[in-house]
Design a protein around this motif. Structure first.
Motif, PDB file in Angstrom:
ATOM      1  N   ALA A  24      -0.218  -9.031  -3.064  1.00 58.39           N
ATOM      2  CA  ALA A  24      -0.778  -7.671  -3.086  1.00 58.39           C
ATOM      3  C   ALA A  24      -0.333  -6.970  -4.363  1.00 58.39           C
ATOM      4  O   ALA A  24      -1.076  -6.166  -4.930  1.00 58.39           O
ATOM      5  CB  ALA A  24      -0.312  -6.895  -1.855  1.00 58.39           C
ATOM      6  N   GLY A  45      -7.941  -1.828  -2.643  1.00 59.35           N
ATOM      7  CA  GLY A  45      -7.417  -3.184  -2.497  1.00 59.35           C
ATOM      8  C   GLY A  45      -6.681  -3.711  -3.714  1.00 59.35           C
ATOM      9  O   GLY A  45      -6.202  -4.841  -3.730  1.00 59.35           O
ATOM     10  N   GLY A  47      -3.843  -2.867  -4.790  1.00 62.22           N
ATOM     11  CA  GLY A  47      -2.404  -2.989  -4.569  1.00 62.22           C
ATOM     12  C   GLY A  47      -1.629  -1.707  -4.816  1.00 62.22           C
ATOM     13  O   GLY A  47      -0.396  -1.708  -4.835  1.00 62.22           O
ATOM     14  N   LYS A  48      -2.340  -0.582  -4.945  1.00 65.21           N
ATOM     15  CA  LYS A  48      -1.697   0.688  -5.284  1.00 65.21           C
ATOM     16  C   LYS A  48      -0.731   1.155  -4.190  1.00 65.21           C
ATOM     17  O   LYS A  48       0.408   1.514  -4.481  1.00 65.21           O
ATOM     18  CB  LYS A  48      -2.760   1.787  -5.518  1.00 65.21           C
ATOM     19  CG  LYS A  48      -3.800   1.440  -6.558  1.00 65.21           C
ATOM     20  CD  LYS A  48      -4.798   2.570  -6.742  1.00 65.21           C
ATOM     21  CE  LYS A  48      -5.623   2.915  -5.523  1.00 65.21           C
ATOM     22  NZ  LYS A  48      -6.548   1.847  -5.090  1.00 65.21           N
TER      23      LYS A  48
HETATM   24  N1  LIG Z   1       0.829  -4.744   5.720  1.00 67.28           N
HETATM   25  C1  LIG Z   1      -0.022  -5.598   5.132  1.00 67.28           C
HETATM   26  N2  LIG Z   1      -0.185  -6.850   5.601  1.00 67.28           N
HETATM   27  C2  LIG Z   1      -1.025  -7.735   5.019  1.00 67.28           C
HETATM   28  N3  LIG Z   1      -1.759  -7.453   3.935  1.00 67.28           N
HETATM   29  C3  LIG Z   1      -1.656  -6.216   3.407  1.00 67.28           C
HETATM   30  C4  LIG Z   1      -0.788  -5.224   3.970  1.00 67.28           C
HETATM   31  N4  LIG Z   1      -0.891  -4.086   3.232  1.00 67.28           N
HETATM   32  C5  LIG Z   1      -1.775  -4.351   2.259  1.00 67.28           C
HETATM   33  N5  LIG Z   1      -2.235  -5.633   2.359  1.00 67.28           N
HETATM   34  C6  LIG Z   1      -3.184  -6.260   1.430  1.00 67.28           C
HETATM   35  O1  LIG Z   1      -2.712  -6.102   0.123  1.00 67.28           O
HETATM   36  C7  LIG Z   1      -3.771  -5.815  -0.772  1.00 67.28           C
HETATM   37  C8  LIG Z   1      -3.509  -4.500  -1.493  1.00 67.28           C
HETATM   38  O2  LIG Z   1      -3.606  -3.446  -0.545  1.00 67.28           O
HETATM   39  P1  LIG Z   1      -3.216  -1.934  -0.901  1.00 67.28           P
HETATM   40  O3  LIG Z   1      -1.873  -1.915  -1.534  1.00 67.28           O
HETATM   41  O4  LIG Z   1      -3.401  -1.124   0.329  1.00 67.28           O
HETATM   42  O5  LIG Z   1      -4.322  -1.568  -1.989  1.00 67.28           O
HETATM   43  P2  LIG Z   1      -4.903  -0.138  -2.450  1.00 67.28           P
HETATM   44  O6  LIG Z   1      -3.937   0.915  -1.999  1.00 67.28           O
HETATM   45  O7  LIG Z   1      -5.022  -0.254  -3.921  1.00 67.28           O
HETATM   46  O8  LIG Z   1      -6.230   0.011  -1.801  1.00 67.28           O
HETATM   47  C9  LIG Z   1      -5.031  -5.830   0.056  1.00 67.28           C
HETATM   48  O9  LIG Z   1      -5.638  -7.098  -0.065  1.00 67.28           O
HETATM   49  C10 LIG Z   1      -4.535  -5.587   1.456  1.00 67.28           C
HETATM   50  O10 LIG Z   1      -5.396  -6.168   2.399  1.00 67.28           O
END
Ligand SMILES: Nc1ncnc2c1ncn2[C@@H]1O[C@H](COP(=O)(O)OP(=O)(O)O)[C@@H](O)[C@H]1O
Ligand SMILES: [Mg+2]
Length: 336
Positions: A24, A45, A47-48
């Motif tokens: 991520a 998505g 990773g922010k």
């Molecule tokens: N707790 C978690 N468990 C599994 N995958 C996660 C979790 N949190 C985020 N992800 C995955 O990590 C990636 C980055 O997510 P995220 O940091 O929320 O991105 P953004 O905030 O830029 O939209 C995505 O593919 C998301 O599905």
């Protein structure tokens, strides 16, 4: 104030989901100076949120080092780490307020958790509410407030413990443009008057433009570009950055606008950056070329002007070509 060194986060893969097992956050290094407002921009998505949660160790990195105020969070014991975490406020897109508590009760809550007496907590919560301009609403419930007011309560709650750092996860993404402006004004005061270092993540480059001094652009877990906001806006290097910058700048007409301009302006169209220093009237005169201003887009970025003026050039073909050759010899001039 904050430093990430080669930080990677891999979530345990949910079986069969596409892209499972991909990090991520993937080898991110960045530094946030004390007192700055640092924006992280990227598509959904990218990773922010994970990156933000790594800063206060709500997520544990799979590898790499997170330093806050010189302290390596991975090397601290759980008790010390909780103390550092308490010095970092957090603001969320959906506000995350307790519906059953009053505004004052919401803001006082983290203070009670940190061990303050009821009276002290209410006193300090009252001060935080005064700072965000909501002291008159202390006895109301979140449901009775507008979205912008709720977010200001969220900010008051984050500030009540007097943190040195504020992390904002899409703090304005649920708000309309006007209330977004109010919340950004408030965050500007949080930084300017209280000296709080702010890291905010957003998918809106306009938020970065109006508030941040530094920016990092994320794509697929990686930081693909980072720098001063004015530099990144004036010279985006990565294609993802270019897309974001164009969404906040209107210096160059987009395809639809250009089609409309073409219908009205039969001459050659050329877009020249504002403030380029070249004596254009002289250049046009020398080559006997007439011009009309067809389009202009100008934006303030960090108190400096960034924009472009699109000219329609008319004259003998070789004269127009000579002018274009001079203009396009300059960097950043877009000849159409
Ligand atoms: N707790 C978690 N468990 C599994 N995958 C996660 C979790 N949190 C985020 N992800 C995955 O990590 C990636 C980055 O997510 P995220 O940091 O929320 O991105 P953004 O905030 O830029 O939209 C995505 O593919 C998301 O599905
Ligand atoms: Mg997110």
């Amino acid at each position: 104030m904050i430093e990430l060194r080669d930080v990677t986060k891999v979530f345990p893969a949910a079986k069969k989901s596409p892209g499972a097992g991909a990090p991520a956050v993937d080898g991110v290094s960045l530094a946030v100076e004390r007192g700055s407002v640092f924006g992280v921009v990227g598509h959904s998505g990218a990773g922010k949120s994970t990156l933000l949660r790594l800063i206060n160790y709500l997520e544990t990195p799979t590898s790499g080092t997170v330093l806050v105020d010189g302290q390596d969070l991975g090397a601290l014991g759980e008790r010390r780490r909780r103390e550092v975490r308490r010095s970092i406020g957090m603001v969320f897109q959906q506000f995350n307020l307790f519906r059953s508590r009053t505004v004052l009760g919401n803001v006082a809550y983290p203070l009670r958790l940190s061990g303050l007496s009821r009276a002290e907590a209410r006193e300090r919560a009252g001060e935080a509410l005064r700072f965000v301009g909501l002291d008159a609403h202390a006895r109301r419930y979140p449901e009775q407030l507008s979205g912008g007011q709720r977010q200001r309560v969220g900010i008051a709650r984050a500030l009540a413990t007097e943190p040195g750092v504020l992390l904002c996860d899409e703090a304005t993404s649920a708000l309309d443009p006007r209330t977004t402006g109010e919340v950004l004004d408030l965050l500007r005061r949080v930084n300017g008057e209280l000296g709080v270092t702010i890291v905010l993540i957003t998918h809106e480059m306009e938020v970065v433009r109006s508030l941040c001094d530094h920016v990092a652009v994320m794509a697929a877990g990686k930081v693909v570009e980072t720098g001063g906001v004015h530099d990144v806006f004036s010279r985006p290097a990565h294609p993802v950055t270019g897309t974001f910058v164009r969404s906040a700048l209107h210096d160059v007409p987009d395809a639809a606008t250009l089609a409309r301009l073409r219908a009205r302006h039969p001459g050659r169209l050329v877009t020249v950056p504002v403030g380029g220093g070249e004596d254009l009237s002289r250049l046009f005169r020398e080559h006997d070329v007439d011009f009309t201003i067809a389009h202009a887009g100008v934006t303030e970025v960090q108190a400096r002007t960034l924009g472009g003026v699109t000219f329609e050039l008319r004259g003998a073909e070789r004269d127009v070509a000579a002018v274009l050759a001079r203009l396009t010899a300059e960097e950043e001039v877009v000849a159409r």
